[in-house]
Design an enzyme around this catalytic site. Structure first.
Site, short mmCIF file in Angstrom:
data_model
loop_
_atom_site.label_atom_id
_atom_site.label_comp_id
_atom_site.label_asym_id
_atom_site.label_seq_id
_atom_site.Cartn_x
_atom_site.Cartn_y
_atom_site.Cartn_z
N THR A 33 -13.24 -15.55 -51.13
CA THR A 33 -12.02 -16.06 -51.53
C THR A 33 -10.79 -15.53 -50.79
O THR A 33 -9.64 -16.01 -50.93
CB THR A 33 -11.65 -15.46 -52.88
N ASP A 37 -8.00 -0.87 -36.47
CA ASP A 37 -8.81 -0.37 -35.35
C ASP A 37 -8.09 0.32 -34.13
O ASP A 37 -8.45 1.06 -33.59
CB ASP A 37 -9.22 -1.82 -34.72
C1 PRP Z 1 -4.66 -5.38 -42.25
C2 PRP Z 1 -3.27 -4.62 -42.44
C3 PRP Z 1 -2.85 -5.02 -43.95
C4 PRP Z 1 -3.59 -6.38 -43.89
C5 PRP Z 1 -2.52 -7.42 -43.70
O1 PRP Z 1 -5.70 -4.60 -43.13
O2 PRP Z 1 -3.33 -3.07 -42.20
O3 PRP Z 1 -3.37 -4.12 -44.94
O4 PRP Z 1 -4.65 -6.63 -42.85
O5 PRP Z 1 -3.06 -8.61 -44.03
P1 PRP Z 1 -2.54 -9.66 -44.93
O6 PRP Z 1 -1.11 -9.48 -45.13
O7 PRP Z 1 -3.10 -10.98 -44.93
O8 PRP Z 1 -2.96 -9.07 -46.46
P2 PRP Z 1 -7.16 -4.57 -42.89
O9 PRP Z 1 -7.70 -5.50 -43.94
O10 PRP Z 1 -7.47 -5.28 -41.60
O11 PRP Z 1 -7.60 -3.16 -43.32
P3 PRP Z 1 -7.67 -1.62 -42.36
O12 PRP Z 1 -6.44 -1.29 -42.81
O13 PRP Z 1 -8.66 -0.95 -42.92
O14 PRP Z 1 -7.91 -2.14 -40.78
#
Ligand code: PRP
Ligand code: URA
Length: 209
Positions: free
Chosen positions: A108, A203
């Site tokens: 989703t 990362d």
């Molecule tokens: C990344 C970033 C945000 C999110 C942004 O986290 O740090 O939290 O994506 O995307 P959105 O605005 O579309 O929700 P990620 O899910 O890659 O996790 P991480 O911080 O563990 O790398």
């Protein structure tokens, strides 16, 4: 509609350029994230209330202004938001720190909260919600929902890079939340990455690629 503050400062632009460069290594990337967060803190705390006190300088008595004991909590969204905590704590060392962990349901694409640990008195604190990337806005909106559910009344969102789509989504879902963003980019690509952006912030901060 929530106010959006896009930073306009040469130091921030310079450090953001360093973060965007794909040849920048983990150490420099991490340092730049912390430094930009520290510089943004200047704007995000501009409205902190002051009170007057009397002190003695080596020369005379003086009436001076100090911060009037506003209670602040930093809440990084795990995991990339951790990269902004250290820089802000340099400026607000007494702030308490909570954590919110979110992952996306692969089908989703909805963010699911998997972890939340906040200071006990979170309802009485102003929250600076930290995440380097504001892409679709899903994570930020879910984190703000979670904070409000737990009684938080004043939230400011701090991001290093925002996509116009994410900024608009947060503004629509949470018009009371001010957004502080170092730079707003062009768009999102089909994989939900910010273009030109800086790649995967988590990362690059933690060297997990
Ligand atoms: C990344 C970033 C945000 C999110 C942004 O986290 O740090 O939290 O994506 O995307 P959105 O605005 O579309 O929700 P990620 O899910 O890659 O996790 P991480 O911080 O563990 O790398
Ligand atoms: N999360 C990231 O880390 N980078 C993006 O460009 C989008 C979401």
């Amino acid at each position: 509609m929530a106010t959006v503050h896009e930073m306009d400062h040469p130091l921030i632009k310079h450090k953001l350029a360093l973060m965007r460069d794909k040849t920048t290594g983990v150490k420099e990337f991490r340092e730049a994230a912390a430094e930009i967060a520290m510089l943004m803190c200047y704007e995000a705390t501009r409205d902190l209330p002051l009170k007057e006190i009397t002190i003695e300088t080596p020369v005379a008595e003086a009436r001076v202004q100090v911060i009037s004991g506003k209670k602040i909590a930093l809440v990084p969204i795990l995991r990339a938001g951790l990269g902004m905590v250290e820089g802000i704590l340099e400026m607000i060392p007494a702030a308490k720190v909570g954590h919110i962990g979110l992952y996306r349901n692969p089908e989703t694409l909805q963010p699911i909260e998997y972890y939340c640990k906040l200071p006990n008195d979170i309802e009485d604190r102003d929250v600076l919600l930290l995440d380097p990337m504001l892409a679709t806005g899903g994570s930020a909106i879910a984190a703000i929902d979670g904070l409000k559910r737990r009684g938080v009344k004043h939230i400011k969102l701090m991001n290093l890079i925002g996509a116009p789509e994410g900024v608009a989504a947060v503004q629509k879902a949470h018009p009371d939340v001010e957004i502080f963003v170092a730079g707003i980019d062009e768009k999102l690509n089909d994989h939900g990455y910010i273009v030109p952006g800086l790649g995967d912030a988590g990362d690059r901060i933690f060297g997990t690629k």
